[in-house]
Every structure is written in structure tokens, then in C-alpha cells.
Enzyme design. Sequence first.
Site, PDB file in Angstrom:
ATOM      1  CB  SER A  95      -0.917  -0.109   1.251  1.00  0.00           C
ATOM      2  OG  SER A  95      -1.980   0.984   1.020  1.00  0.00           O
ATOM      3  CG  ASP A 217      -6.946  -2.652  -3.974  1.00  0.00           C
ATOM      4  OD1 ASP A 217      -7.783  -1.808  -2.868  1.00  0.00           O
ATOM      5  OD2 ASP A 217      -5.915  -2.816  -3.765  1.00  0.00           O
ATOM      6  CG  HIS A 245      -5.475  -2.068  -0.126  1.00  0.00           C
ATOM      7  ND1 HIS A 245      -5.181  -1.770  -1.366  1.00  0.00           N
ATOM      8  CD2 HIS A 245      -4.816  -1.253   0.896  1.00  0.00           C
ATOM      9  CE1 HIS A 245      -4.273  -0.721  -1.220  1.00  0.00           C
ATOM     10  NE2 HIS A 245      -3.996  -0.527   0.001  1.00  0.00           N
TER      11      HIS A 245
END
Length: 266
Positions: A95, A217, A245
Amino acid sequence: MDVRSRNNVVVTGRPDGPVVVLAHGFGCDQNMWRLVVPALAENYRVVLFDYVGSGGSDLSAWSEERYASLDGYAQDVVDVCAELDLRRAVLVGHSVSAMVGVLAAQAAPERIGALVMVAPSPRYIDDEGYRGGFTAGDIDELLQSLESNYLGWSSAMAPVIMGNPERPGLGQELTDSFCATDPDVARVFARTTFLSDSREDLKSVRVPTLVLECVEDVIAPREVGAYVHAAIPSSSLVTLNATGHCPQLSAPEATAEAILGFLRSL
């Protein structure tokens, strides 16, 4: 302050193997990698750590000034690499840590020799000619909700971020991780994350790079993965047959397989 204790550094795997550093995302800690570590540790030296303010790090070392920009998190990565005297390590960033990895590679190119970006996003807010997945109003609302009631926000948002509603245990794990984060730390980390724009930084990447995206996502849609891949000439793009995610939790075997395939190609 000793970096190993400050950042709760853990080293496992093959002592003489090539080095892989795993960097967690917002609201998480190194425990999020536990399902992929065994596969990596068979042939690689695996370094895990927590950003200051997260997990088992030393909260007394946290300051809003340092961590109000992604550079503060990148400095944590550089500090860990320097403490262990790592050279040409592969940094796996989940991320927001995908962009932190880009900044760390800029700051200490001798330390980082390749990047793996798991569900990356250089900018979460839509812009002209760019889809990040959120409007500016969406992000303002998200941040206001987080700041007014962090525990409530975590309980509502973590399952959405995780996806996989048919596996509620995954959403609960992310909720628990979010809720374990100090609200003041989370507030700063969230603003740093969701208001960041690292698109220009992608142009600086010169090392081999793997971009890992999921089929679905809500935080980093497929257009973002395509954008990151196009912006980094030395990158390859792999779309995991996974949703949500956090594929290192929802699809750990596929995630580990993709990372190992990239490592073997180096």
C-alpha cells in the site's frame, strides 16, 4: 536510540541468503506479513520491522513533525537498512509503503536494489487524466470521520478495505490492527497517506520493480496499477486472482509465488 528496538526489527530466514525487507501499510504492523514469510524464508534473509508508532515499535520515538510526510517513513526504512548494513536489498512495500520504498531507494540507492509494490497507489485522489479512486470530497469525509471517531471508523472501514466479505475473519483482523494503533498516530499517518501525491517520484525509479495488483481493490483500482507500471520503465505488472487491498492475508500463496518469481528473476 537503538534502531532495532525502536522499529521492532525482526530478522528471520536464511542467514546468508539475499535480503528481502517487508514494509507494512497504514494501520498495520509486521504481523500482516506472517503468511508469506515462511515461503520467503526458505531461501532468503527476511527483515521485518514496524514503523515508529505502529505495532511493537517504541511509541516514545514518534513525532508528528517527522511522520507528517512520507519522507519520515522512508527514513525509518533507510535507518533499518543502515543498522543491518544491507546492500541491494529487495524492498517489498504494501500500500502506501510502495511509495515509501520509492523514496527510500532515492535516499539510499546503495541499500535498495529492487522494489516490490503490493497494491500501490501514488495518489488516492482523482486528478485530470488520472483515476486514483476517490474524489477530494471522499478523502475529506474519510479523514473527518477518522479524526472524530477513530474506533468507529476502523470498525466500518477495515472490512471494506480488506474485501472478501464471505471471510469475515479477515476484516476483523484488519479492524483489530487498526484499533490497536494510537489514534493520534493514525490521524497523522492517514493524512500523510491519503493526501500524498508521489506520481513524480515514480519517474526516479531505476531498479527492477514488480507491481502487484488485485483483480478488485477499492483502495487501489486496476487503473492505478496500470499507471504505476507505465510510469516505471523497469517494472513488470502482475494481477493476482485476489480481491481486497491486503492480498498477503487474503491470498498469501499467490502473493508469495509472485514475489518469489520476481526474486528469482533478479
